[in-house]
Design a protein around this motif. Structure first.
Motif, short mmCIF file in Angstrom:
data_model
loop_
_atom_site.label_atom_id
_atom_site.label_comp_id
_atom_site.label_asym_id
_atom_site.label_seq_id
_atom_site.Cartn_x
_atom_site.Cartn_y
_atom_site.Cartn_z
N ARG A 128 0.85 -1.18 0.00
CA ARG A 128 0.00 0.00 0.00
C ARG A 128 0.89 1.23 0.00
NH1 ARG A 128 -4.01 -0.61 4.75
NH2 ARG A 128 -4.74 1.35 3.89
N PHE A 129 0.59 2.16 -0.91
CA PHE A 129 1.39 3.36 -1.07
C PHE A 129 0.51 4.59 -0.89
CE2 PHE A 129 3.22 0.19 -4.07
CZ PHE A 129 4.40 -0.03 -3.40
N GLU A 130 1.01 5.53 -0.10
CA GLU A 130 0.29 6.79 0.08
C GLU A 130 1.30 7.91 0.33
OE1 GLU A 130 -3.30 8.47 2.84
OE2 GLU A 130 -3.34 6.36 2.23
N PHE A 131 1.04 9.06 -0.28
CA PHE A 131 1.92 10.21 -0.11
C PHE A 131 1.35 11.17 0.92
CE2 PHE A 131 3.57 8.69 -4.07
CZ PHE A 131 4.91 9.07 -4.05
N LEU A 132 2.26 11.79 1.66
CA LEU A 132 1.91 12.84 2.61
C LEU A 132 3.00 13.89 2.52
CD1 LEU A 132 0.21 13.93 5.01
CD2 LEU A 132 1.76 12.65 6.51
N ASN A 133 2.63 15.09 2.13
CA ASN A 133 3.60 16.20 2.01
C ASN A 133 4.82 15.82 1.18
OD1 ASN A 133 1.88 17.72 3.63
ND2 ASN A 133 2.94 17.14 5.50
N GLY A 134 4.61 15.06 0.10
CA GLY A 134 5.69 14.70 -0.80
C GLY A 134 6.54 13.53 -0.35
N GLU A 135 6.25 12.95 0.81
CA GLU A 135 6.97 11.76 1.28
C GLU A 135 6.09 10.54 1.03
OE1 GLU A 135 9.79 12.90 1.88
OE2 GLU A 135 9.78 14.53 3.31
#
Length: 180
Positions: A128-135
């Motif tokens: 599972r992949f998710e971005f937060l503030n570019g990370e």
């Protein structure tokens, strides 16, 4: 004075790009940084600096590593507050229990929205992949019999920007050290 975290990409891995942490601390001290600490041998450094531009810090440290050690090493710089924000807003909070492992990939610069969406679209039952503030937060099933794509090389190939990953335990430990 700002507390920064420098995350060096791919040092001391498999006998390549060797840099002793004591030598790295000495180099940073000569550069004028203070309160320098390292965490394990994979290039995690906490330090204080008067510099306010993280990209300038990154370039200066990269140039000094090349000069002192002969290694071209991308250096991702984050502030203590940025790390705190990531920890507090973890999109997979409470889900990183056996068999799942949580990783954060820090990039030299924020990936484009299109690249973030391209990688996030590869989410499956085991990755599972998710971005937060570019990370990039990656929750990976480490005990599956299925092929797991996740690796730093896999992520960089899609994103097209240098990045370095840390497991969730390391992210939290680095923050704890920076907060002390």
């Amino acid at each position: 004075m700002t507390t920064y975290i420098a995350l060096l990409r791919a040092i001391n891995v498999g006998g390549y790009r060797k840099i002793k942490m004591q030598d790295l601390r000495e180099m940073l001290k000569k550069m004028g940084f203070t309160s320098i600490q390292t965490y394990i041998q994979s290039g995690n450094v906490i330090f204080d600096s008067e510099e306010t531009d993280a990209r300038n810090l990154s370039k200066s440290i990269e140039e000094q590593i090349l000069s002192d050690f002969g290694h071209d090493v991308p250096v991702m710089i984050r502030t203590r507050e940025q790390l705190k924000n990531l920890i507090e807003k973890n999109p997979f909070d409470g889900q990183d229990e056996d068999p799942f492992m949580l990783y954060v990939t820090f990039f030299l610069e924020p990936p484009s929205e299109n690249k973030q969406q391209e990688l996030a679209a590869l989410t499956s039952d085991i990755e599972r992949f998710e971005f937060l503030n570019g990370e990039l937060f990656s929750l990976i099933d480490k005990k599956t019999d299925q092929k797991v794509n996740f690796s730093n090389a896999f992520v960089e190939k899609i994103i097209g920007i240098p990045g370095t990953g840390r497991n969730w335990r390391s992210v939290n430990r680095i923050y704890e050290m920076a907060a002390d």
